[in-house]
Each structure stands twice: as structure tokens, then as C-alpha cells.
Enzyme design. Structure first.
Site, PDB file in Angstrom:
ATOM      1  N   GLY A 157       0.804  -1.103   0.004  1.00 26.42           N
ATOM      2  CA  GLY A 157       0.097   0.075   0.111  1.00 26.42           C
ATOM      3  C   GLY A 157       0.912   1.240  -0.019  1.00 26.42           C
ATOM      4  O   GLY A 157       2.104   1.100  -0.480  1.00 26.42           O
ATOM      5  N   GLY A 158       0.420   2.402   0.455  1.00 31.16           N
ATOM      6  CA  GLY A 158       0.909   3.483   0.696  1.00 31.16           C
ATOM      7  C   GLY A 158       2.244   3.402   1.199  1.00 31.16           C
ATOM      8  O   GLY A 158       3.300   4.383   1.123  1.00 31.16           O
TER       9      GLY A 158
ATOM     10  N   GLY B 110      21.936  14.755 -29.993  1.00 27.94           N
ATOM     11  CA  GLY B 110      21.464  15.096 -28.490  1.00 27.94           C
ATOM     12  C   GLY B 110      22.227  14.545 -27.442  1.00 27.94           C
ATOM     13  O   GLY B 110      22.527  15.171 -26.411  1.00 27.94           O
ATOM     14  N   ALA B 111      22.588  13.295 -27.683  1.00 25.14           N
ATOM     15  CA  ALA B 111      23.029  12.430 -26.549  1.00 25.14           C
ATOM     16  C   ALA B 111      24.552  12.802 -26.206  1.00 25.14           C
ATOM     17  O   ALA B 111      24.859  12.871 -25.082  1.00 25.14           O
ATOM     18  CB  ALA B 111      23.281  10.774 -26.868  1.00 25.14           C
TER      19      ALA B 111
HETATM   20  C1  HXC Z   1      -2.864  -4.751  11.987  1.00 24.08           C
HETATM   21  C2  HXC Z   1      -1.956  -6.547  10.894  1.00 24.08           C
HETATM   22  C3  HXC Z   1      -1.783  -5.903   9.875  1.00 24.08           C
HETATM   23  C4  HXC Z   1      -2.175  -4.637   9.622  1.00 24.08           C
HETATM   24  C5  HXC Z   1      -0.892  -7.747   9.707  1.00 24.08           C
HETATM   25  N1  HXC Z   1      -1.163  -7.941  10.827  1.00 24.08           N
HETATM   26  N2  HXC Z   1      -1.105  -6.623   8.811  1.00 24.08           N
HETATM   27  N3  HXC Z   1      -2.600  -6.003  11.977  1.00 24.08           N
HETATM   28  N4  HXC Z   1      -3.028  -4.091  10.584  1.00 24.08           N
HETATM   29  N5  HXC Z   1      -2.138  -3.923   8.364  1.00 24.08           N
HETATM   30  C6  HXC Z   1      -1.240  -8.855  11.926  1.00 24.08           C
HETATM   31  C7  HXC Z   1      -2.124 -10.134  11.570  1.00 24.08           C
HETATM   32  O1  HXC Z   1      -3.368  -9.809  11.990  1.00 24.08           O
HETATM   33  C8  HXC Z   1      -1.141 -11.078  12.482  1.00 24.08           C
HETATM   34  O2  HXC Z   1      -1.777 -10.914  13.798  1.00 24.08           O
HETATM   35  C9  HXC Z   1       0.184 -10.590  12.280  1.00 24.08           C
HETATM   36  O3  HXC Z   1       0.147  -9.242  11.936  1.00 24.08           O
HETATM   37  C10 HXC Z   1       0.905 -11.395  11.410  1.00 24.08           C
HETATM   38  O4  HXC Z   1       0.219 -11.365  10.213  1.00 24.08           O
HETATM   39  P1  HXC Z   1       0.001 -12.628   9.214  1.00 24.08           P
HETATM   40  O5  HXC Z   1      -1.200 -12.314   8.266  1.00 24.08           O
HETATM   41  O6  HXC Z   1      -0.178 -13.916  10.217  1.00 24.08           O
HETATM   42  O7  HXC Z   1       1.412 -13.007   8.378  1.00 24.08           O
HETATM   43  P2  HXC Z   1       1.637 -13.317   7.008  1.00 24.08           P
HETATM   44  O8  HXC Z   1       1.052 -14.511   6.754  1.00 24.08           O
HETATM   45  O9  HXC Z   1       3.116 -13.403   6.868  1.00 24.08           O
HETATM   46  O10 HXC Z   1       1.138 -12.060   6.031  1.00 24.08           O
HETATM   47  C11 HXC Z   1       1.745 -11.084   6.026  1.00 24.08           C
HETATM   48  C12 HXC Z   1       0.881 -10.032   5.369  1.00 24.08           C
HETATM   49  C13 HXC Z   1      -0.624 -10.134   5.750  1.00 24.08           C
HETATM   50  C14 HXC Z   1       1.081 -10.443   3.674  1.00 24.08           C
HETATM   51  C15 HXC Z   1       1.514  -8.640   5.472  1.00 24.08           C
HETATM   52  O11 HXC Z   1      -0.404  -9.961   7.007  1.00 24.08           O
HETATM   53  C16 HXC Z   1      -1.313  -8.965   5.124  1.00 24.08           C
HETATM   54  O12 HXC Z   1      -1.951  -9.058   4.027  1.00 24.08           O
HETATM   55  N6  HXC Z   1      -1.774  -7.885   5.976  1.00 24.08           N
HETATM   56  C17 HXC Z   1      -2.600  -6.838   5.536  1.00 24.08           C
HETATM   57  C18 HXC Z   1      -1.876  -5.984   4.300  1.00 24.08           C
HETATM   58  C19 HXC Z   1      -2.444  -4.780   4.378  1.00 24.08           C
HETATM   59  O13 HXC Z   1      -3.426  -4.893   3.257  1.00 24.08           O
HETATM   60  N7  HXC Z   1      -2.202  -3.711   4.777  1.00 24.08           N
HETATM   61  C20 HXC Z   1      -2.970  -2.291   4.750  1.00 24.08           C
HETATM   62  C21 HXC Z   1      -2.214  -1.855   3.209  1.00 24.08           C
HETATM   63  S1  HXC Z   1      -2.889  -0.329   2.961  1.00 24.08           S
HETATM   64  P3  HXC Z   1      -1.492 -12.130  15.012  1.00 24.08           P
HETATM   65  O14 HXC Z   1      -2.046 -11.399  15.967  1.00 24.08           O
HETATM   66  O15 HXC Z   1      -2.153 -13.136  14.468  1.00 24.08           O
HETATM   67  O16 HXC Z   1       0.026 -12.381  15.037  1.00 24.08           O
HETATM   68  C22 HXC Z   1      -1.821   0.876   3.786  1.00 24.08           C
HETATM   69  C23 HXC Z   1      -2.114   2.271   3.626  1.00 24.08           C
HETATM   70  C24 HXC Z   1      -0.839   2.999   4.047  1.00 24.08           C
HETATM   71  O17 HXC Z   1      -1.012   0.240   4.460  1.00 24.08           O
HETATM   72  C25 HXC Z   1      -1.325   4.278   3.501  1.00 24.08           C
HETATM   73  C26 HXC Z   1       0.093   5.444   3.616  1.00 24.08           C
HETATM   74  C27 HXC Z   1      -0.281   6.428   3.134  1.00 24.08           C
END
Ligand code: HXC
Length: 519
Positions: free
Chosen positions: A175-176, A409-410
Site C-alpha cells: 500500500g501507501g 543530442g546524446a
Molecule cells: C494490523 C496486521 C496488519 C495490519 C498484519 N497484521 N497486517 N494487524 N494491521 N495492516 C497482523 C495479523 O493480524 C497477524 O496478527 C500478524 O500481523 C501477522 O500477520 P499474518 O497475516 O499472520 O502474516 P503473514 O501470513 O506473513 O502475512 C503478512 C501480510 C498479511 C501479507 C502482510 O498480514 C497482510 O496481507 N496484511 C495486510 C496488508 C494490508 O492490506 N495492509 C494495509 C495496506 S494499506 P497475529 O495477532 O495473528 O499475530 C496501507 C495504507 C498505507 O498500508 C497508506 C500510507 C499513506
């Protein structure tokens, strides 16, 4: 403090709290991190800092959120470890996201911790290095988490060109969240561990129907070869961290300093081999890295983006112990033509060197900009302009050596005299002209060729006359566009002498808020 029992208890309590905090998300999650083949945040910092010695900041910070069960998931230090210490004996600041705490997801306090360590780095004029391993914005915190990112992004921008910023991708970066690394100067990725994308495979599938794995979408390979997002890729974390340290060794601490000169090779070894590198036929390729290796100290070239836009080579080396940035057309790839990606790659590097007082040595062998509908429609005009802009505005010492072709140009773009280059040298093999002989003859002698009794023979005769007359360095040298035509064997010595003479160069651009580089 008197050494009484009560104080002893306080110290024990402190030690136990610290020990607990250092476990991050706990043993089970540390084990799961290991199973993924990843180091923990603190192991990364220990590998990074000299003697594994670093001071942690904000180890007792906790998030204040209560929603969606977060009140039951509170960890000292939250999801990032921030620290300072010495790297290569120099002050360095760093943060490492801790995936064992809520997947390293960025909370408001984690964002503030990173912002604090970045402020410290900037105030002390020292590099900041981030180890990213995070599931992105902490979903439960909503907009607070986004604000945390904002705190980081604004500092990435404000400190750009002030202190070197490096990001190491050792986990997901989704994401961001990818935009903090993208603003930093260099991105390192570790194979199979680091992934960067705006939207992951599931979203891609639902929106475009494309099916792709995490690694194929945002792993180190696509980013090092196709997108140009990653500057360096390594097989494992330890190699990667060593490479970050090596990169830092070429850089100054901040924009007000020069890179540290090392006691290196102060002699100028015989460069006779350079006389043998350019092939007899001017269309034949050769590897420009052979030229670079015989100019810099100890053949120790630290190449950047080596698998991306390979028609141009960029990287750091040292000459008589001092850091230089090298930009070189690569005749072994697409004849060294400049295209969109090569222009972007070189332009950003030139600007980095300029921001950090690193002189630039340019090795030119370029037949021109790449022709083609695709290049035109993708905006080669806009992208090529970046390279002109970058060279023209750079005030660091700039030296060019034209090895062979410098057409059209290069020729101008690749640090020509008119772009305020300090020293322009050419080898006797240099061909400096508006365009290559074949193209030129086709344009200016079309009628003469077609009306002759033997068009093929006439064409060849005209090409050979053109080559003799224009494809040499001497016309440019006679007009002062080239400062000297040199024996290739003397290249290192000439460059090294010039770098020493120009080391006190002073040149300022006109005052302005900022220019408007064609982005
Ligand atoms: C809160 C999160 C989290 C999140 C993971 N966890 N991502 N908690 N917010 N964004 C937690 C899980 O619940 C889990 O908790 C632990 O972290 C480990 O995650 P897993 O899924 O078990 O790990 P894994 O299988 O290795 O997968 C990793 C992952 C997946 C691919 C990153 O967790 C995932 O897809 N997460 C969400 C990604 C996402 O969409 N993020 C938001 C993007 S938008 P427990 O308690 O079970 O250990 C964004 C906007 C930013 O970021 C904007 C900035 C301007």
C-alpha cells in the site's frame, strides 16, 4: 543512588521490563518470523551497527488505541525499534520494523517513533537507514495510522538531499507504505523476503483479473529488472546489510560534508590495457565496466541498479582514495543508446551525487537517443530532459571522457562542455558528430547517391569521407568543446589530477525556491 534494596528492586524491575520489551511480540511470533527465514528487528540492528552495539530509543512507547481489541494487544516499543550507534565508525541512525508486533503494522506511535529518530539523524547530520517489514497501516487505528505515515513521508521529503536515506526491504511493504522507501535515496531488497506493491495479488486479481504471486508481483526480481524501484538485491540479510555498510562508506554524513577519503590506492597504475578495449569496428560492443575498472582504485566498482536499464551504468568507486560517482554508457547493451529508463536512472544518480558533494566522472559512448514509437509515446522527450537538467544544474566537479561515439543530442546530454562540465577529454577513437556516418550520408547525400552510376559504392565513399572528416575528436577539440585528446592509457592519471585540482570548485546556481525538473 544509594545501593539499597529498594533501588535494587527498581533496577531489577527496569531490567525485566526492558527484557520483556526486547521480546517484541513474544517467543511464538519470533519463532514464526524465523520460520519465514527472516531475522528479527533487533537481530538486524545488531548486524548493522559496529560491534552489534546500539542504543535503543523509545523502547517503552505504547500505542494508546482501544478499538477493535487493540487494548488487549499492547507491546512495549510497539511495532518498530529505533536506534542509533556507529557504522563504519560513524554516527548512524536506524529503525527496524518489528513484524512480531501486530505484523509490524504502522500505528500512530510507531510513525512518531520513526519521525523522532529521523529528526535526530537530521539534527546530527547523519544517515538514516530503515529496515521495513510490515503489513502496512494498522488497520484497527484507521486514520491515526495514516497520520503516522504522513509524519514519516514529510521527513523523507524534507531531509532528502540533507542526509542520506536508505531503505532495506526485508518483509512485506504494501500500500501507501511503499512511498517512504520510494522517496529515500536507495532501496535494498532481499530475495524471497522483501516485497513491495501498492496492491497485493488478491486486489490485482479482483480488479484486473491477473493472477500473480507476491514475489512475481512485488519481489526483488521485478523491482530490480523491470520497475527500477530497487537499487540493490541480495540473497540473504547478512549480505544485504554488509552492502548497505559498503554503500555508506562511499557517502558523506550529510550534504555539508565531503565523503571521507580513505587511505587507498594513491598511485596511478599503468592503464595501457585501456588502449585495447575499443574494438576496431565502431559498431562492435565492449563492456564499459572494463574501462571503469581500469580507472578507479583496485577495480572496486560498486554498481547501482546493475540489472535495470543496463544500457547505462552507474555506481560509486574511488580514485586515489576519494569517492566518485561514475556514469557510463554501456555499448554492450542496446549499443549504449539512451532510452527512458536509462535517462531516469542516470538523472537521479547525478542529482544524488550533486546533493552530497560527490564528483561525477562520465564515460561517453552513445549513438543517440533510442528511436521508436513506444519510446516517443512513453515520453522520451520528458524523461531525456531529466538527464540534461540533472547534469546542467549539478555544481560538483564534473569530468567526461568520450571513449567512442558521442552523437547528436546524446553528446550534449552526457555532460558536454555547455552543461558546465569542468573537463572534457576524448580518446583518439572518439567520434563526435551530429549523427552517425550512415544516417548523416543518407540525409545529406541522398540525391548524389541515387543519381550515381553505382549508388552502393558512392554511399560507401561518402560514408568514409564523412567518417574521416567528422568522426574524430579533433574538430571538437579545435573549437575548445573538448579540452584535450588523450592517450587512453593516461585516463586515470588525467582524471585523478583533475579531481584534485577541482576539489575546491565553487559554483552556485541562481537563488530560487526550487527548479521545475520535468518529472
Ligand atoms: C494490523 C496486521 C496488519 C495490519 C498484519 N497484521 N497486517 N494487524 N494491521 N495492516 C497482523 C495479523 O493480524 C497477524 O496478527 C500478524 O500481523 C501477522 O500477520 P499474518 O497475516 O499472520 O502474516 P503473514 O501470513 O506473513 O502475512 C503478512 C501480510 C498479511 C501479507 C502482510 O498480514 C497482510 O496481507 N496484511 C495486510 C496488508 C494490508 O492490506 N495492509 C494495509 C495496506 S494499506 P497475529 O495477532 O495473528 O499475530 C496501507 C495504507 C498505507 O498500508 C497508506 C500510507 C499513506
Amino acid at each position: 543512588m544509594p545501593d539499597n534494596n529498594e533501588n535494587k528492586n527498581l533496577i531489577e524491575q527496569l531490567n525485566s521490563k526492558r527484557e520483556n520489551a526486547q521480546k517484541g511480540g513474544g517467543d511464538r511470533r519470533i519463532e514464526s518470523q524465523k520460520k519465514k527465514g527472516k531475522l528479527t528487528a533487533r537481530e538486524r540492528l545488531a548486524l548493522f551497527f559496529d560491534n552489534s552495539d546500539y542504543e535503543e530509543v523509545d523502547i517503552f512507547v505504547q500505542h494508546q488505541s482501544k478499538d477493535l481489541g487493540l487494548d488487549k494487544s499492547v507491546y512495549d516499543g510497539d511495532s518498530v525499534v529505533t536506534a542509533y550507534g556507529f557504522v563504519n565508525g560513524r554516527q548512524t541512525f536506524a529503525y527496524a520494523q518489528d513484524f512480531t508486533v501486530l505484523g509490524g503494522s504502522l500505528s500512530l506511535v510507531a510513525g512518531k517513533k520513526i519521525a523522532k529518530i529521523m529528526d535526530m539523524a537530521s539534527k546530527n547530520g547523519a544517515p538514516i537507514i530503515g529496515f521495513n517489514d510490515s503489513g502496512g497501516a494498522r488497520i484497527q487505528e484507521g486514520v491515526d495510522s495514516l497520520a503516522g505515515y504522513g509524519e514519516v513521508f514529510v521527513r523523507n521529503t524534507m531531509y532528502s538531499g540533507v542526509i542520506p536515506q536508505i531503505t532495506v526491504i526485508v518483509g512485506p511493504s504494501a500500500g501507501g507504505a511503499v512511498y517512504s522507501p520510494a522517496i529515500t535515496d536507495f532501496i535494498f531488497m532481499v530475495k524471497d523476503i522483501g516485497q513491495m506493491y501498492i496492491t497485493g495479488p488478491d486486489v490485482v486479481k479482483s480488479v484486473t483479473g491477473e493472477e500473480i504471486s507476491h514475489e512475481d508481483l512485488g519481489g526483488s526480481v521485478p523491482h530490480a529488472t523491470k520497475s527500477g524501484v530497487a537499487h540493490f538485491v541480495y540473497d540473504d540479510e547478512s549480505q544485504c546489510i554488509n552492502a548497505v555498510k559498503k554503500l555508506l562508506s562511499f557517502l558523506p554524513q550529510n550534504n555539508l560534508e565531503n565523503a571521507k577519503k580513505i587511505d587507498g590506492n594513491s598511485s596511478d597504475p599503468n592503464g595501457e590495457i585501456l588502449r585495447t578495449i575499443i574494438p576496431e569496428k565502431s559498431t562492435e560492443p565492449y563492456n564499459v565496466i572494463d574501462v571503469i575498472d581500469n580507472i578507479i582504485d583496485d577495480k572496486d566498482f560498486f554498481e547501482i541498479q546493475s540489472n535495470y536499464a543496463q544500457n547505462i551504468v552507474i555506481g560509486f568507486g574511488r580514485i586515489r582514495g576519494s569517492s566518485v560517482g561514475i556514469v557510463a554508457n554501456q555499448p554492450a547493451h542496446m549499443a549504449g543508446m539512451l532510452d527512458i529508463n536509462a535517462s531516469d536512472k542516470a538523472a537521479r544518480f547525478v542529482r544524488f551525487c550533486d546533493a552530497y558533494n560527490i564528483p561525477i566522472v562520465t564515460l561517453v559512448d552513445v549513438p543517440g537517443f533510442m528511436p521508436g514509437v513506444n519510446q516517443e509515446h512513453q515520453g522520451i522527450i520528458r524523461h531525456g530532459a531529466k538527464l540534461i537538467y540533472a547534469y546542467a544544474e549539478a555544481t560538483v566537479p564534473k569530468i567526461s571522457v568520450i571513449l567512442r561515439k558521442a552523437y547528436g543530442g546524446a553528446y550534449i546530454v552526457m555532460n558536454s562542455k555547455e552543461l558546465r562540465s569542468d573537463l572534457n577529454l576524448a580518446w583518439p577513437t572518439a567520434e563526435i558528430a551530429v549523427m552517425g556516418p550512415e544516417g548523416a550520408v543518407n540525409v545529406i547525400s541522398r540525391k548524389e547517391i541515387s543519381e550515381s552510376d553505382d549508388p552502393q559504392a558512392t554511399r560507401e565513399k561518402l560514408i568514409s569521407e564523412y567518417k574521416e572528416k567528422f568522426s574524430t575528436p579533433y574538430i571538437a577539440a579545435s573549437r575548445g568543446y573538448i579540452d584535450d585528446v588523450i592517450d587512453p592509457a593516461h585516463s586515470r592519471k588525467k582524471i585523478a589530477n583533475a579531481l584534485e585540482i577541482f576539489s575546491k570548485k565553487y559554483l552556485e546556481n541562481p537563488p530560487k525556491k526550487h527548479g521545475n525538473i520535468p518529472l
